[in-house]
Design a protein around this motif. Sequence first.
Motif, PDB file in Angstrom:
ATOM      1  N   GLY A 264       0.808  -1.202   0.000  1.00  0.00           N
ATOM      2  CA  GLY A 264       0.000   0.000   0.000  1.00  0.00           C
ATOM      3  C   GLY A 264       0.850   1.265   0.000  1.00  0.00           C
ATOM      4  N   LEU A 265       0.292   2.338  -0.554  1.00  0.00           N
ATOM      5  CA  LEU A 265       1.036   3.595  -0.678  1.00  0.00           C
ATOM      6  C   LEU A 265       1.364   4.193   0.682  1.00  0.00           C
ATOM      7  CD1 LEU A 265       2.154   5.929  -2.399  1.00  0.00           C
ATOM      8  CD2 LEU A 265      -0.155   6.928  -2.372  1.00  0.00           C
ATOM      9  N   PHE A 266       0.423   4.122   1.612  1.00  0.00           N
ATOM     10  CA  PHE A 266       0.647   4.749   2.920  1.00  0.00           C
ATOM     11  C   PHE A 266       1.825   4.120   3.656  1.00  0.00           C
ATOM     12  CE2 PHE A 266      -4.128   5.900   3.057  1.00  0.00           C
ATOM     13  CZ  PHE A 266      -3.889   7.006   2.260  1.00  0.00           C
ATOM     14  N   ASN A 267       1.864   2.798   3.704  1.00  0.00           N
ATOM     15  CA  ASN A 267       2.977   2.125   4.378  1.00  0.00           C
ATOM     16  C   ASN A 267       4.286   2.298   3.599  1.00  0.00           C
ATOM     17  OD1 ASN A 267       1.655   1.273   6.658  1.00  0.00           O
ATOM     18  ND2 ASN A 267       1.205  -0.782   5.887  1.00  0.00           N
ATOM     19  N   TYR A 268       4.191   2.400   2.293  1.00  0.00           N
ATOM     20  CA  TYR A 268       5.397   2.641   1.493  1.00  0.00           C
ATOM     21  C   TYR A 268       6.011   3.991   1.860  1.00  0.00           C
ATOM     22  CZ  TYR A 268       8.319   3.720  -2.548  1.00  0.00           C
ATOM     23  OH  TYR A 268       9.380   4.080  -3.356  1.00  0.00           O
ATOM     24  N   ILE A 269       5.160   4.999   2.018  1.00  0.00           N
ATOM     25  CA  ILE A 269       5.655   6.328   2.404  1.00  0.00           C
ATOM     26  C   ILE A 269       6.268   6.285   3.796  1.00  0.00           C
ATOM     27  CG2 ILE A 269       4.954   8.694   2.944  1.00  0.00           C
ATOM     28  CD1 ILE A 269       2.826   8.423   0.757  1.00  0.00           C
ATOM     29  N   LEU A 270       5.605   5.573   4.718  1.00  0.00           N
ATOM     30  CA  LEU A 270       6.133   5.471   6.083  1.00  0.00           C
ATOM     31  C   LEU A 270       7.484   4.768   6.104  1.00  0.00           C
ATOM     32  CD1 LEU A 270       2.879   4.519   8.044  1.00  0.00           C
ATOM     33  CD2 LEU A 270       4.080   6.712   8.101  1.00  0.00           C
ATOM     34  N   GLU A 271       7.583   3.670   5.362  1.00  0.00           N
ATOM     35  CA  GLU A 271       8.848   2.922   5.334  1.00  0.00           C
ATOM     36  C   GLU A 271       9.959   3.720   4.663  1.00  0.00           C
ATOM     37  OE1 GLU A 271       7.765  -0.692   3.442  1.00  0.00           O
ATOM     38  OE2 GLU A 271       6.702  -1.497   5.208  1.00  0.00           O
ATOM     39  N   SER A 272       9.603   4.544   3.669  1.00  0.00           N
ATOM     40  CA  SER A 272      10.616   5.378   3.017  1.00  0.00           C
ATOM     41  C   SER A 272      11.140   6.454   3.967  1.00  0.00           C
ATOM     42  CB  SER A 272      10.043   6.032   1.759  1.00  0.00           C
ATOM     43  OG  SER A 272       9.010   6.947   2.095  1.00  0.00           O
ATOM     44  N   MET A 273      10.364   6.750   5.019  1.00  0.00           N
ATOM     45  CA  MET A 273      10.781   7.719   6.039  1.00  0.00           C
ATOM     46  C   MET A 273      11.351   7.017   7.268  1.00  0.00           C
ATOM     47  SD  MET A 273       7.429  10.197   5.700  1.00  0.00           S
ATOM     48  CE  MET A 273       7.925  11.270   7.047  1.00  0.00           C
ATOM     49  N   ASN A 274      11.646   5.695   7.113  1.00  0.00           N
ATOM     50  CA  ASN A 274      12.188   4.875   8.201  1.00  0.00           C
ATOM     51  C   ASN A 274      11.241   4.790   9.399  1.00  0.00           C
ATOM     52  OD1 ASN A 274      14.649   4.299   6.846  1.00  0.00           O
ATOM     53  ND2 ASN A 274      15.461   6.307   7.451  1.00  0.00           N
ATOM     54  N   LEU A 275       9.931   4.786   9.123  1.00  0.00           N
ATOM     55  CA  LEU A 275       8.915   4.631  10.154  1.00  0.00           C
ATOM     56  C   LEU A 275       8.271   3.255  10.029  1.00  0.00           C
ATOM     57  CD1 LEU A 275       7.208   8.145   9.940  1.00  0.00           C
ATOM     58  CD2 LEU A 275       8.878   7.382  11.645  1.00  0.00           C
ATOM     59  N   SER A 276       7.735   2.761  11.117  1.00  0.00           N
ATOM     60  CA  SER A 276       7.113   1.435  11.115  1.00  0.00           C
ATOM     61  C   SER A 276       5.805   1.455  10.324  1.00  0.00           C
ATOM     62  CB  SER A 276       6.837   0.980  12.543  1.00  0.00           C
ATOM     63  OG  SER A 276       8.034   0.923  13.294  1.00  0.00           O
ATOM     64  N   ALA A 277       5.526   0.340   9.673  1.00  0.00           N
ATOM     65  CA  ALA A 277       4.267   0.203   8.946  1.00  0.00           C
ATOM     66  C   ALA A 277       3.101   0.162   9.934  1.00  0.00           C
ATOM     67  CB  ALA A 277       4.288  -1.067   8.095  1.00  0.00           C
ATOM     68  N   ILE A 278       1.959   0.635   9.505  1.00  0.00           N
ATOM     69  CA  ILE A 278       0.761   0.693  10.349  1.00  0.00           C
ATOM     70  C   ILE A 278      -0.235  -0.359   9.880  1.00  0.00           C
ATOM     71  CG2 ILE A 278      -1.219   2.115  11.047  1.00  0.00           C
ATOM     72  CD1 ILE A 278       0.575   4.556  10.818  1.00  0.00           C
ATOM     73  N   PRO A 279      -0.796  -1.159  10.796  1.00  0.00           N
ATOM     74  CA  PRO A 279      -1.811  -2.159  10.410  1.00  0.00           C
ATOM     75  C   PRO A 279      -3.163  -1.491  10.163  1.00  0.00           C
ATOM     76  CG  PRO A 279      -1.466  -2.228  12.785  1.00  0.00           C
ATOM     77  CD  PRO A 279      -0.490  -1.217  12.247  1.00  0.00           C
ATOM     78  N   TRP A 280      -3.311  -0.846   9.032  1.00  0.00           N
ATOM     79  CA  TRP A 280      -4.468   0.018   8.778  1.00  0.00           C
ATOM     80  C   TRP A 280      -5.798  -0.687   8.965  1.00  0.00           C
ATOM     81  CZ3 TRP A 280      -3.356   4.990   8.586  1.00  0.00           C
ATOM     82  CH2 TRP A 280      -2.093   5.397   8.136  1.00  0.00           C
ATOM     83  N   LEU A 281      -5.919  -1.899   8.474  1.00  0.00           N
ATOM     84  CA  LEU A 281      -7.207  -2.590   8.523  1.00  0.00           C
ATOM     85  C   LEU A 281      -7.148  -3.912   9.271  1.00  0.00           C
ATOM     86  CD1 LEU A 281      -8.408  -2.004   4.833  1.00  0.00           C
ATOM     87  CD2 LEU A 281      -9.077  -0.724   6.877  1.00  0.00           C
ATOM     88  N   THR A 282      -6.062  -4.162   9.977  1.00  0.00           N
ATOM     89  CA  THR A 282      -5.902  -5.446  10.663  1.00  0.00           C
ATOM     90  C   THR A 282      -5.880  -5.325  12.177  1.00  0.00           C
ATOM     91  OG1 THR A 282      -3.495  -5.264  10.378  1.00  0.00           O
ATOM     92  CG2 THR A 282      -4.730  -6.526   8.717  1.00  0.00           C
TER      93      THR A 282
END
Length: 295
Positions: free
Chosen positions: A136-154
């Motif tokens: 997903g785009l949101f987690n891709y942006i977070l990971e590109s900023m060295n931030l942890s992925a977010i379980p958006w719908l899980t």
Amino acid sequence: MKGFTSRKAPYLFIAPAIILLTVFSLLPIFVALFISFTDMDLAGLADYSNLSFVGIKNYINVLSDPVFLKAIFNTLFYVIIGVPLVILTSLGVALLINLGKSKLFKVFRVVFYLPSVTNVVAVAVVWAYLYNPAFGLFNYILESMNLSAIPWLTEPTVAKISLILMALWRAVGLNMIIFIAALQGIPRSYYEAAELDGANTWQQITAITLPMLRFAIFFVSITTMIGWLQFFEEPFIMTKGGPLDGTMSAALFIYKNGFQLSNFGYAAAGSFVLFIAVIAVTLVQYKVQNKESDY
């Protein structure tokens, strides 16, 4: 005879609307109320002789159902978080667009309004990809900023917030149009007088704009509150009420019991609990508005 006809003419004009309202709104309400006191299922729907009157048993069962109670809690969560966000965001966007002098701001009206008229299924598909935990785009942006992925719908709480963000994106446009229409109805002379008195833009907004918008804010608050109490499309399409019933809304609970499990009497009881809640909230808002108007 002429006077009698003229007195009846208004009723003839409103008769079609009254008939449609009665047949498609009022009558189904009374039918659903009757069904809520029965054990209607597919067998009862096929043959009314299979129906049994169970009194308030459906209401007792639905009010003690842990899934329904969780759905009520989730619905309150949606209302408490979603309603203020929609009102504040749409009002803020309307104020900014109304203050803008450039023709570009007319384009912004269309940009913000488009999500309101976009098919919710198509929107849900796009947002499902945005929220996808793997690509997903949101987690891709977070990971590109060295931030942890977010379980958006899980994760239940995060999933509720994710649905609120999606619904907020869709709801801002329509309410923005209502606020812009109300803003344009405020006489310009009020602002001119305030400018002569040395009031800045913020003082004009707080002393003139917001008080003059109180009826528009009240209308948007009522319609937005009712909409979030009946929150259905987003959880139905995006999460099916999961994970672990964490995004189950009251409307989705009613749908599942009525149309998937065929427990029509049980679902009708749940729908009337929701109906009473909507009426109660609306009456409270009317009373609050009337008290404010008295002042």
